[in-house]
Design a protein around this motif. Sequence first.
Motif, short mmCIF file in Angstrom:
data_model
loop_
_atom_site.label_atom_id
_atom_site.label_comp_id
_atom_site.label_asym_id
_atom_site.label_seq_id
_atom_site.Cartn_x
_atom_site.Cartn_y
_atom_site.Cartn_z
N ASP A 48 56.39 10.99 5.43
CA ASP A 48 57.27 11.76 5.72
C ASP A 48 57.64 12.64 6.17
OD1 ASP A 48 55.40 11.87 3.34
OD2 ASP A 48 53.65 13.07 3.21
N ASP A 49 58.31 14.21 6.43
CA ASP A 49 59.25 14.69 7.59
C ASP A 49 58.25 15.52 8.81
OD1 ASP A 49 58.24 16.87 5.22
OD2 ASP A 49 60.05 17.46 5.62
N ASP A 50 57.00 15.24 8.17
CA ASP A 50 56.03 16.20 9.05
C ASP A 50 55.11 14.48 10.21
OD1 ASP A 50 54.56 15.63 6.85
OD2 ASP A 50 53.35 16.89 7.18
N ALA A 51 55.67 13.51 9.63
CA ALA A 51 54.94 12.98 10.86
C ALA A 51 56.02 11.73 11.31
CB ALA A 51 54.43 11.56 8.77
N VAL A 52 54.94 10.82 11.97
CA VAL A 52 55.83 10.21 13.39
C VAL A 52 55.24 8.96 13.58
CG1 VAL A 52 56.19 10.14 16.10
CG2 VAL A 52 56.21 12.66 15.08
N ALA A 53 55.99 8.11 13.86
CA ALA A 53 55.61 6.82 13.00
C ALA A 53 55.10 6.13 15.32
CB ALA A 53 56.36 5.77 12.78
N ASP A 54 54.50 5.72 15.03
CA ASP A 54 53.99 4.72 16.22
C ASP A 54 54.94 3.78 16.30
OD1 ASP A 54 51.53 3.74 18.41
OD2 ASP A 54 53.12 1.55 17.50
N GLU A 55 55.82 3.35 18.11
CA GLU A 55 56.36 2.15 17.59
C GLU A 55 56.17 1.32 17.21
OE1 GLU A 55 55.50 0.60 22.51
OE2 GLU A 55 57.27 2.33 21.95
N ARG A 56 55.20 0.37 17.05
CA ARG A 56 54.92 -0.89 16.00
C ARG A 56 54.30 -0.60 14.55
NH1 ARG A 56 52.94 -5.07 19.23
NH2 ARG A 56 51.63 -5.51 18.29
N TRP A 57 54.76 0.20 14.57
CA TRP A 57 54.23 0.62 12.78
C TRP A 57 54.57 -0.23 11.74
CZ3 TRP A 57 57.50 4.13 8.77
CH2 TRP A 57 56.70 3.97 7.76
N ILE A 58 56.14 -0.70 12.24
CA ILE A 58 56.72 -1.78 10.91
C ILE A 58 56.18 -2.88 11.26
CG2 ILE A 58 59.26 -2.44 10.62
CD1 ILE A 58 58.45 0.35 8.99
N GLU A 59 56.19 -3.05 13.14
CA GLU A 59 55.79 -4.81 13.04
C GLU A 59 54.08 -4.95 12.78
OE1 GLU A 59 54.75 -6.88 17.24
OE2 GLU A 59 56.43 -4.28 17.14
N GLU A 60 53.97 -3.93 12.70
CA GLU A 60 52.26 -3.79 12.60
C GLU A 60 51.77 -4.22 10.20
OE1 GLU A 60 49.36 -4.43 14.00
OE2 GLU A 60 49.87 -4.55 15.78
N LEU A 61 52.50 -2.42 9.81
CA LEU A 61 53.20 -3.08 8.24
C LEU A 61 52.77 -5.12 8.21
CD1 LEU A 61 54.73 0.18 7.26
CD2 LEU A 61 52.18 -1.06 7.50
N VAL A 62 53.96 -5.56 8.52
CA VAL A 62 55.15 -6.24 8.57
C VAL A 62 53.62 -7.33 8.15
CG1 VAL A 62 56.73 -8.29 9.23
CG2 VAL A 62 57.24 -6.11 8.51
N GLN A 63 53.25 -7.72 9.29
CA GLN A 63 51.55 -8.56 10.01
C GLN A 63 50.67 -8.44 8.49
OE1 GLN A 63 48.13 -7.98 12.54
NE2 GLN A 63 49.90 -8.54 13.81
N GLY A 64 50.81 -7.58 7.99
CA GLY A 64 49.79 -7.19 6.67
C GLY A 64 50.79 -8.53 5.04
N TYR A 65 52.46 -8.65 5.35
CA TYR A 65 53.10 -9.76 4.76
C TYR A 65 52.76 -10.62 4.90
CZ TYR A 65 53.99 -4.72 2.41
OH TYR A 65 54.06 -3.72 2.38
N GLU A 66 53.25 -11.15 6.17
CA GLU A 66 53.53 -12.24 6.47
C GLU A 66 51.90 -13.17 6.48
OE1 GLU A 66 57.40 -11.52 9.13
OE2 GLU A 66 55.68 -11.29 10.35
N GLU A 67 51.16 -12.10 7.52
CA GLU A 67 49.54 -13.02 6.84
C GLU A 67 48.53 -13.29 6.02
OE1 GLU A 67 47.92 -12.23 11.29
OE2 GLU A 67 49.72 -12.11 12.09
#
Length: 307
Positions: free
Chosen positions: A90-109
């Motif tokens: 959302d536009d009132d949120a700020v992602a941690d720099e590793r956010w996508i890396e951690e999400l992708v881990q769930g798809y790969e592992e």
Amino acid sequence: MKVSVVLCVYSMERYDDFREAAESVLTQTYADVELVVVVDGTEAVYERVRDDYGENNRVATHCNDENMGLLESRNMGAELADGEVVAFIDDDAVADERWIEELVQGYEEQDALAVGGKMTPRWVAGKPDFLPEEFYWLVGVTHRGFADGPGYVRNTFGSNLSFRRDVFLDLGGFDTDIGGRKGDKNLQGGETELCARLADEYGEQVWYNPNAEVEHKVFDYRTDAMWLLNRAFWQGYSKRAMEVLLPETSGEESEFLKRLLVDFTPNRIKKLLTSPSLSQGKQLLFLWLFTACVGFGYLYGFTVYSA
């Protein structure tokens, strides 16, 4: 694995917050990220977005012909996306720099179909001393007792949720009527409904990775006691409505109430007695005020929604 992050914006008043959200997506440690910006029918905002991001080949932009609402805008963003995975913030949120890396881990592992993460608070106006962590969900933040660690959950907040894009499109995206059934704009739960369909049609829930963190800005109006009590009432009402529309979604609320009674309350009473403080007393009081408001809202839901 390319990940497309859908970010929706509507108001020029929130543009600075939108920019911070967008930059947090574009500065991820994970390289293959596309940002899809959907402007919900506000031409002036779209012109500003094009000025700021029109030359960036990692950003796709779109403006709805008219205001369609958040869920429809998210669906549009997913249709425009190029990634194998579509994530939402959302536009009132700020992602941690590793956010996508951690999400992708769930798809790969885990070979997951959907992956979500933890919402943490950014207290823009200061943290209210009366708000117990058990009710952080009222301000869009992951609450105490949500999960003990990584694992499958019913759903996470919509501002930190992702799907394999083909699965999302096959499900038809978010139900855009979820906030307006029976003409009722107080009904919440777009992500709950979608994730319930995921479980029903694919037999799988959302993989939760608490290391995939997104900050949610808690503005001053969200720390007002009356606003929070009112929100608790309508959340209770919404839970009853969702229970009728999707009977299988009520389990997590029942488990939360059980822990509130047998775990959280006794622990807070013990802590108050051993280390008394005004803030501890306030939090115990509001723990039950919020619970009561949710309960009254749930009961009111019976007068509108019947099984």
